[in-house]
Scaffold this motif. Structure first.
Motif, short mmCIF file in Angstrom:
data_model
loop_
_atom_site.label_atom_id
_atom_site.label_comp_id
_atom_site.label_asym_id
_atom_site.label_seq_id
_atom_site.Cartn_x
_atom_site.Cartn_y
_atom_site.Cartn_z
N ASP A 110 0.85 -1.20 0.00
CA ASP A 110 0.00 0.00 0.00
C ASP A 110 0.88 1.25 0.00
N ILE A 111 1.34 1.64 -1.20
CA ILE A 111 2.18 2.83 -1.34
C ILE A 111 1.52 3.77 -2.33
N ARG A 112 1.91 5.03 -2.28
CA ARG A 112 1.36 6.03 -3.19
C ARG A 112 2.00 5.87 -4.58
N PHE A 113 1.25 6.27 -5.60
CA PHE A 113 1.71 6.24 -6.99
C PHE A 113 2.14 4.83 -7.41
N ARG A 114 1.44 3.83 -6.92
CA ARG A 114 1.82 2.45 -7.20
C ARG A 114 1.73 2.14 -8.69
N ALA A 115 0.65 2.56 -9.35
CA ALA A 115 0.48 2.28 -10.78
C ALA A 115 1.57 2.97 -11.60
N LEU A 116 1.90 4.21 -11.24
CA LEU A 116 2.94 4.94 -11.96
C LEU A 116 4.29 4.26 -11.79
N LEU A 117 4.60 3.84 -10.57
CA LEU A 117 5.87 3.18 -10.32
C LEU A 117 5.99 1.86 -11.07
N ARG A 118 4.88 1.14 -11.21
CA ARG A 118 4.91 -0.09 -11.99
C ARG A 118 5.26 0.20 -13.44
N SER A 119 4.71 1.27 -13.99
CA SER A 119 5.03 1.65 -15.38
C SER A 119 6.50 2.04 -15.52
N VAL A 120 7.01 2.77 -14.52
CA VAL A 120 8.41 3.20 -14.56
C VAL A 120 9.34 1.99 -14.51
N VAL A 121 9.02 1.02 -13.66
CA VAL A 121 9.87 -0.18 -13.53
C VAL A 121 9.87 -0.99 -14.82
N PHE A 122 8.71 -1.05 -15.49
CA PHE A 122 8.61 -1.87 -16.70
C PHE A 122 9.16 -1.17 -17.94
N SER A 171 29.94 -5.71 -15.87
CA SER A 171 29.31 -4.42 -16.13
C SER A 171 28.16 -4.58 -17.12
N VAL A 172 28.37 -5.35 -18.17
CA VAL A 172 27.31 -5.60 -19.13
C VAL A 172 26.17 -6.37 -18.47
N ALA A 173 26.51 -7.30 -17.60
CA ALA A 173 25.48 -8.08 -16.90
C ALA A 173 24.61 -7.19 -16.03
N PHE A 174 25.19 -6.23 -15.34
CA PHE A 174 24.40 -5.32 -14.50
C PHE A 174 23.48 -4.45 -15.34
N VAL A 175 23.95 -4.04 -16.52
CA VAL A 175 23.08 -3.28 -17.42
C VAL A 175 21.91 -4.14 -17.89
N GLU A 176 22.17 -5.40 -18.18
CA GLU A 176 21.09 -6.30 -18.57
C GLU A 176 20.08 -6.48 -17.44
N VAL A 177 20.55 -6.53 -16.21
CA VAL A 177 19.64 -6.62 -15.07
C VAL A 177 18.76 -5.37 -15.00
N TRP A 178 19.38 -4.19 -15.15
CA TRP A 178 18.60 -2.95 -15.14
C TRP A 178 17.54 -2.96 -16.23
N ARG A 179 17.89 -3.47 -17.39
CA ARG A 179 16.95 -3.47 -18.50
C ARG A 179 15.85 -4.52 -18.34
N GLY A 180 16.17 -5.69 -17.79
CA GLY A 180 15.22 -6.78 -17.79
C GLY A 180 14.51 -7.06 -16.49
N VAL A 181 14.87 -6.36 -15.40
CA VAL A 181 14.26 -6.67 -14.11
C VAL A 181 12.78 -6.30 -14.09
N GLY A 182 12.37 -5.37 -14.95
CA GLY A 182 10.96 -4.98 -14.99
C GLY A 182 10.05 -6.13 -15.38
#
Length: 304
Positions: A110-122, A171-182
């Motif tokens: 139960d956090i504020r702007f939950r729907a917006l944050l989901r869009s940002v993560v994805f 370093s490339v692996a961490f970038v892939e995590v940033w890109r695909g964790v959504g």
């Protein structure tokens, strides 16, 4: 009497089975999908198997048996490429599971702007891997990149993220995590939202803490989502090429080469049969690792 009752009971089932077998709709329903699957997957797969046994160009081919495979396994940097591929797959898969689950727990609370944050993560999932690679290559520049400039402001001498052979693949692996964790987070969100809320209410009444609810309710009941994230992330890590090529070209030297980039370099050099044999090896590697992993995870789920 009992025989007639048994016959009467079996007759409807028999007639139903016969009607199901006589129905033409199931076969016709799957036929378009089967044709598309055959044209786009089976035909290219078997064609690759054939051309991996030949020395071919665009206009002709010569059958040479297993020579391409023998030569491919003699490549001097093949072992390094396989090791980097496994490192990349394990690191990205593990971090996507950990961060994806953490983000999903946060974004279902139960956090504020939950729907917006989901869009940002994805959102990073939707961005081209090449575009992400180019952007992070600039950000990770050893002297002018924003990451090292920010570290320098707090007195830390930033490393050569993509120029240090020991750090490049990570370093490339961490970038892939940033890109695909959504994507992992979305799968986990679906898994958490499918858990009945009665379980959490009962746990609160019993005095369970937030950690207890996560450990004994969320984590076990999200196992199907975890299996999905692990399999998808692991397969994607094994076959990743675009991000590695956009950021390092396999460098410095061959320090960040993965199996897919080794194959592509053979194709660039004009060794088409050799690169096709490499694709077959990559396919076999993915199948021999992903299929047993999938069976193991589902078997453990069934036993528990």
């Amino acid at each position: 009497m009992s025989t007639s009752i048994a016959f009467a009971a079996a007759a409807p089932a028999t007639s139903q089975r016969s009607r199901r077998r006589a129905s033409p709709y199931p076969g016709w329903f799957f036929l378009p999908a089967a044709i598309i699957y055959g044209v786009l997957f089976l035909v290219p797969t078997f064609s690759s198997l054939y051309f991996s046994l030949t020395r071919w160009t665009l206009f002709n081919s010569t059958f040479i048996g297993l020579d391409n495979f023998v030569q491919f396994f003699r490549e001097p940097f093949l072992v390094q490429g396989v090791v980097n591929t496994l490192i990349f797959a394990v690191v990205t898969c593990t971090l996507k599971v950990v961060f994806g689950l953490g983000l999903a727990v946060l974004l279902t609370s139960d956090i504020r702007f939950r729907a917006l944050l989901r869009s940002v993560v994805f959102f990073p999932v939707l961005v081209s891997a090449v575009g992400v690679g180019i952007a992070f290559t600039a950000m990770m520049h050893p002297t002018r990149g924003i990451i090292n400039v920010a570290l320098e402001l707090i007195g830390i001498d930033g490393p050569g993220w993509l120029t240090n052979p020991a750090l490049a693949i990570y370093s490339v692996a961490f970038v892939e995590v940033w890109r695909g964790v959504g994507l992992a987070a979305v799968i986990y969100i679906a898994g958490i939202m499918s858990i009945p809320t009665d379980y959490y209410e009962a746990a609160r009444i019993d005095g369970a803490t937030g950690w207890d609810r996560f450990r004994y309710i969320t984590l076990p009941l999200c196992r199907p989502a975890t299996v999905t994230v692990v399999i998808l992330s692991f397969i994607h890590g094994l076959r990743n090429f675009e991000l590695v090529w956009a950021m390092t070209r396999g460098g410095p030297g061959f320090a960040s080469d993965v199996l897919a980039s080794v194959i592509y370099k053979q194709y660039q050099a004009g060794f088409y049969g050799l690169s096709t044999a490499g694709n077959v090896v990559l396919f076999v590697l993915i199948a021999t690792m992903a299929v047993p992993l999938y069976l193991f995870l589902n078997r453990k789920e069934g036993h528990e």
